[in-house]
Design an enzyme around this catalytic site. Sequence first.
Site, PDB file in Angstrom:
ATOM      1  N   THR A 192       0.756  -1.307  -0.122  1.00 39.13           N
ATOM      2  CA  THR A 192       0.035  -0.025   0.001  1.00 39.13           C
ATOM      3  C   THR A 192       0.952   1.150   0.099  1.00 39.13           C
ATOM      4  O   THR A 192       0.370   2.426  -0.337  1.00 39.13           O
ATOM      5  CB  THR A 192      -0.963   0.103   1.407  1.00 39.13           C
ATOM      6  OG1 THR A 192       0.121   0.060   2.514  1.00 39.13           O
ATOM      7  CG2 THR A 192      -1.769  -1.125   1.525  1.00 39.13           C
ATOM      8  N   ASP A 248      18.441  -0.159   4.246  1.00 39.39           N
ATOM      9  CA  ASP A 248      19.020  -1.441   3.606  1.00 39.39           C
ATOM     10  C   ASP A 248      20.499  -1.075   3.395  1.00 39.39           C
ATOM     11  O   ASP A 248      21.604  -1.896   3.791  1.00 39.39           O
ATOM     12  CB  ASP A 248      18.572  -2.062   2.390  1.00 39.39           C
ATOM     13  CG  ASP A 248      17.377  -2.847   2.954  1.00 39.39           C
ATOM     14  OD1 ASP A 248      16.931  -3.140   3.824  1.00 39.39           O
ATOM     15  OD2 ASP A 248      16.643  -3.159   1.898  1.00 39.39           O
TER      16      ASP A 248
HETATM   17  C1  PRP Z   1      11.922   4.607   4.295  1.00 36.00           C
HETATM   18  C2  PRP Z   1      12.702   5.790   4.464  1.00 36.00           C
HETATM   19  C3  PRP Z   1      11.481   6.737   4.967  1.00 36.00           C
HETATM   20  C4  PRP Z   1      10.239   6.100   4.067  1.00 36.00           C
HETATM   21  C5  PRP Z   1      10.013   6.906   2.850  1.00 36.00           C
HETATM   22  O1  PRP Z   1      11.748   3.805   4.973  1.00 36.00           O
HETATM   23  O2  PRP Z   1      13.692   5.873   5.561  1.00 36.00           O
HETATM   24  O3  PRP Z   1      11.061   6.491   6.200  1.00 36.00           O
HETATM   25  O4  PRP Z   1      10.763   4.660   3.403  1.00 36.00           O
HETATM   26  O5  PRP Z   1       8.969   6.585   2.174  1.00 36.00           O
HETATM   27  P1  PRP Z   1       7.719   7.450   2.306  1.00 36.00           P
HETATM   28  O6  PRP Z   1       7.962   8.855   1.993  1.00 36.00           O
HETATM   29  O7  PRP Z   1       6.749   6.707   0.973  1.00 36.00           O
HETATM   30  O8  PRP Z   1       6.983   7.311   3.600  1.00 36.00           O
HETATM   31  P2  PRP Z   1      11.369   2.313   5.037  1.00 36.00           P
HETATM   32  O9  PRP Z   1       9.899   2.166   5.334  1.00 36.00           O
HETATM   33  O10 PRP Z   1      12.093   1.519   4.056  1.00 36.00           O
HETATM   34  O11 PRP Z   1      11.816   1.682   6.476  1.00 36.00           O
HETATM   35  P3  PRP Z   1      13.091   1.409   7.039  1.00 36.00           P
HETATM   36  O12 PRP Z   1      13.775   2.687   7.347  1.00 36.00           O
HETATM   37  O13 PRP Z   1      13.220   0.612   8.324  1.00 36.00           O
HETATM   38  O14 PRP Z   1      14.041   0.426   6.047  1.00 36.00           O
END
Ligand code: PRP
Length: 211
Positions: free
Chosen positions: A110, A205
Amino acid sequence: MNDKRVFVIEHPLIQHKLSLIRDINTGVKEFRELVEEIAMLMGYEVTRNLPLKEVEIETPVAIAKTKVISGKKLAIVPILRAGLGMVDGMLRLIPAAKVGHIGLYRDPETLEPVEYYCKLPTDVEERDLIVLDPMLATGGSASAAIKFIKDRKVKNIKLMCLIASPEGIERVCRDHPDVDIYCAAIDERLNDHGYIVPGLGDAGDRLFGTK
Ligand code: PRP
Ligand code: URA
């Protein structure tokens, strides 16, 4: 887009280091070090308007009228996980800042943010906050994090990211028109998986070596 609230920091050192972290050949150790360094350099700009007050300091020679930072204390709030990579760089500039944590991950289907952790300083409403996250993609995570913080009656919030998409900026400006956004680059667009193009890939990652 409310451009008055969006600041792209063009400093050559930041731009150079940003190019290095975009590079697919940059390994985990170097990526982590560079993210910390960029955060520190950006922190210099983000804190540019902190209020000062005059004080008197006794030097070995005489009394000097000098300035120290005044006003509200600061807290930084990394969005887990990737925001953690920016914490140490900011703490090198503002070592007394308190650190809150907001755990959010983006549902891969989503693309909506899912909260799994929130721990903010107990006196958070008395502080100015800087939210840290390297990537502003759809803007869902940053917008949700800022909402949690506003629910705790914090008035002055800034968002600091490394790479933003036009869509993410639009979203945060719409949901939170009172929040200043600082970034080092605004990239072209999002792809079908919600990744920033050209971006740098998955920041979490790459920071933690989980892929
Ligand atoms: C990544 C990043 C942000 C988010 C950005 O985190 O660090 O928090 O995605 O995406 P958005 O603007 O569409 O919300 P992720 O969800 O991959 O989690 P992680 O940091 O734990 O890898
Ligand atoms: N999260 C990331 O880590 N990278 C992107 O490009 C988008 C979201």
